[in-house]
Design an enzyme around this catalytic site. Structure first.
Site, mmCIF file in Angstrom:
data_model
loop_
_atom_site.group_PDB
_atom_site.id
_atom_site.type_symbol
_atom_site.label_atom_id
_atom_site.label_comp_id
_atom_site.label_asym_id
_atom_site.label_seq_id
_atom_site.Cartn_x
_atom_site.Cartn_y
_atom_site.Cartn_z
ATOM 1 C CG ASN A 155 -16.201 -24.778 8.321
ATOM 2 O OD1 ASN A 155 -17.373 -24.430 8.391
ATOM 3 N ND2 ASN A 155 -15.484 -25.015 9.407
ATOM 4 C CG ASP A 156 -13.256 -27.672 9.975
ATOM 5 O OD1 ASP A 156 -13.080 -26.702 9.240
ATOM 6 O OD2 ASP A 156 -13.036 -27.650 11.194
ATOM 7 C CG PHE B 291 -17.622 -25.682 16.626
ATOM 8 C CD1 PHE B 291 -18.747 -25.144 16.023
ATOM 9 C CD2 PHE B 291 -16.656 -24.793 17.107
ATOM 10 C CE1 PHE B 291 -18.922 -23.762 15.909
ATOM 11 C CE2 PHE B 291 -16.811 -23.427 16.992
ATOM 12 C CZ PHE B 291 -17.944 -22.902 16.402
ATOM 13 C CD GLU C 99 -9.227 -23.581 14.262
ATOM 14 O OE1 GLU C 99 -10.071 -22.884 14.837
ATOM 15 O OE2 GLU C 99 -9.079 -23.580 13.024
HETATM 16 C C1 FRU Z 1 -11.562 -25.171 11.849
HETATM 17 C C2 FRU Z 1 -12.643 -24.764 12.830
HETATM 18 C C3 FRU Z 1 -12.691 -25.733 13.988
HETATM 19 C C4 FRU Z 1 -14.095 -25.610 14.453
HETATM 20 C C5 FRU Z 1 -14.850 -25.403 13.176
HETATM 21 C C6 FRU Z 1 -16.063 -24.517 13.313
HETATM 22 O O1 FRU Z 1 -11.770 -24.718 10.557
HETATM 23 O O2 FRU Z 1 -12.400 -23.454 13.273
HETATM 24 O O3 FRU Z 1 -11.731 -25.486 14.988
HETATM 25 O O4 FRU Z 1 -14.535 -26.756 15.149
HETATM 26 O O5 FRU Z 1 -13.936 -24.817 12.272
HETATM 27 O O6 FRU Z 1 -16.794 -24.468 12.131
#
Ligand code: FRU
Length: 558
Positions: free
Chosen positions: A61-62, A118, A240
């Protein structure tokens, strides 16, 4: 304040005379070339992106801590090293010379003792302000410090890690965490050097309170709270992945007129297309406090599509390079159900950013942000121009004529950049149909993704309801729309970047952006302009400056 050129440099493929001549030459050459780009080597799955970063067979993800160091772009990202679903979050790592061709490296920061890694950011601590980069009194110019959230069952804290060898190996700071308020939701630190106040600044989110906090530090280890921002703008979901940076403002003649700070925060759910999205605020920042220029004017959306989230900008770029960010091309409303690539999750293209003054007329209403955020895709040009097709320049031609050219040249493809200027005339709707199951523009298609302009509503849209495989989530088939910002008298410039499983639309020279995943059959490669019928005596829809450039094989290699 940036000291660079007062005029914005033209894009690599721009409208300059010499460049146009070169493109026309290339277009002539195109006629002798095969109908479409050479067939791609067999892929594991028809949807594996070619010009977007993914990490098959894993979950990502991110994007995290993107940074330029010694001519290499580093991208870290939320990775599950063990599976294709979210979990065991760690920082994966990839490097690229051009933001398009990525090489994946070993995991940089791994989950440890029940503490997941994270999202966060990375800075280059060339002066060893942290004291972690070298022995006292020494410097290590290639030292990076990562600032990330350590997430356990009961709390989220801010932590740091350092790499003295340009990102190859990492050490977590032995005195972590560096900020601990015992909060369950407190995450995604973005750190940058604020030159005027000669200090590091961190912006970090209190997601469920819809607030951002600003901290200051001289050594990246000890932080003091400076101020808070929010709630403001859209607040129906958690906040976020914030970011904060200064951007140049260009006027309509491309002259640099001033700068402003952009405070960015992602929200989930509550976006304009439903689910995850990205909003921004424009104002002033003095090193301690962000003051919004037009409080209450928002929300201002970065991207109106379904699949742009968790954007974060590169650190350590030279002042001659535009601010550049990258996002996660997905949406939490269905991310875990995405058809496997194999693996799940990918990044958007990197995008250059700046602000533009709006046209003088019509004047913005008090509720509108008077400055427009511009995003331009980074394509790692020069691209392979042998297959470039360009026609309809500079005179407008009808949709039917443009389709005749597509048909005659047998234009098709699944990974390309397409640009054109659309004048909808008196048509109520006009645009282009892409990734069509029929190659001939005049044939009906069982599968296609539509990018169009609806004149009754004054909106641009992307419709993926018939884009291919859509039945894996009831949230997926959708038509997303965005308001056009300019009057349409000169035509609407539209740039679309198509990959095996995505469409990124940069309307109005990057001022109106829609990013969407799609899952078409590999064979669905047709394209066709279209418009609704116009009564006799009224103006038909027309297009000009049509340019199609197939983009090469940039698939991520491990
Ligand atoms: C955003 C999020 C962040 C977090 C991460 C966890 O997509 O929820 O806030 O750090 O993904 O994977």
């Amino acid at each position: 304040m940036p000291t660079e050129l007062p005029l914005r440099a033209p894009a690599i493929v721009g409208h300059g005379f010499l460049l146009t001549a070169a493109l026309i030459f290339a277009a002539t050459a195109f006629a002798q070339q095969p109908a479409s780009a050479p067939a791609a080597p067999a892929l594991a799955a028809p949807w594996q992106p070619q010009i977007h970063f993914s990490s098959p067979p894993n979950w990502i993800n991110d994007p995290n801590g993107p940074v330029l160091l010694n001519g290499q772009y580093h991208l870290f990202f939320q990775l599950n090293p063990f599976a294709d679903q979210w979990g065991h979050m760690s920082w994966g790592h990839a490097v690229s010379p051009d933001l398009v061709h990525w090489k994946q490296l070993p995991v940089a920061l791994a989950e440890e003792k029940g503490i997941a890694i994270f999202s966060g950011s990375t800075v280059v601590d060339a002066d060893n302000t942290s004291g972690l980069c070298a022995d006292p009194g020494q410097k290590t110019p290639a030292c990076m410090v990562a600032i990330y959230t350590g997430a356990s069952q009961d709390k989220q804290t801010q932590n740091i890690a350092f790499s003295r060898d340009g990102g190859a190996t990492w050490t977590k700071y032995s005195v972590n965490p560096v900020i601990d308020h015992g909060l369950k939701d407190f995450r995604d630190p973005k750190v940058f050097w604020h030159a005027l106040s000669q200090s590091w600044v961190m912006v970090v989110s209190l997601p469920d309170q819809h607030k951002l906090r600003f901290y200051r530090s001289h050594n990246l280890r000890q932080w003091e709270l400076a101020s808070e921002f929010g709630p403001a703008g859209a607040v129906s979901g958690v906040w976020e992945c914030p970011d904060l940076f200064e951007l140049p403002i260009y006027d309509e003649q491309d002259k640099l007129v001033a700068t402003r700070w952009l405070l960015n925060v992602n929200i989930n759910p509550g976006g304009p297309a439903g689910g995850s999205a990205d909003q921004y605020f424009i104002g002033q920042f003095d090193g301690s406090r962000f003051i919004e220029d037009h409080p209450g004017s928002g929300p201002h959306w970065v991207d109106w599509g379904n699949d742009f989230y968790a954007s974060t900008s590169f650190s350590n770029l030279p002042s001659s390079e535009d601010r550049t960010w990258i996002g996660w091309m997905s949406n939490w409303k269905y991310a875990s159900k995405l058809p496997s690539l194999p693996g799940r999750g990918e990044m958007t293209l990197a995008r250059h950013l700046y602000l533009r003054e709006p046209p003088a007329y019509p004047p913005p209403t008090p509720a509108q942000e008077p400055l427009l955020l511009v995003q331009e895709p980074v394509l790692g040009l020069p691209v392979d121009k042998r297959y470039l097709a360009m026609f309809g320049a500079p005179a407008f031609q009808t949709v039917a004529k443009a389709n005749e050219r597509i048909s005659a040249k047998k234009l098709s493809g699944s990974v390309y950049r397409l640009r054109f200027t659309l004048d909808p005339g008196d048509a109520s709707e006009a645009g282009i149909r892409l990734r069509r199951s029929s190659i001939n523009p005049d044939d009906p298609a069982t599968e296609e993704t539509v990018v169009g302009v609806d004149l009754a509503t004054g909106r641009i849209f992307v419709d993926r309801t018939r884009s291919g495989k859509t039945d894996w989530s009831s949230d997926f088939p959708a038509r997303v729309t965005a308001p056009l910002k300019h009057s349409q008298t000169e035509g609407i410039p539209i740039e679309i970047v198509v990959d095996n499983n995505s469409i990124e639309v940069f309307g109005e020279d990057g001022e109106t952006v829609l990013t969407n995943l799609i899952y078409p059959a590999a064979s669905s490669q047709g394209l066709a302009f279209y418009s609704t019928a116009t009564p006799p005596g009224t103006a038909p829809a027309r297009v000009r400056d049509i340019e199609l450039i197939p983009l090469g094989q940039a698939r991520t290699r491990k």
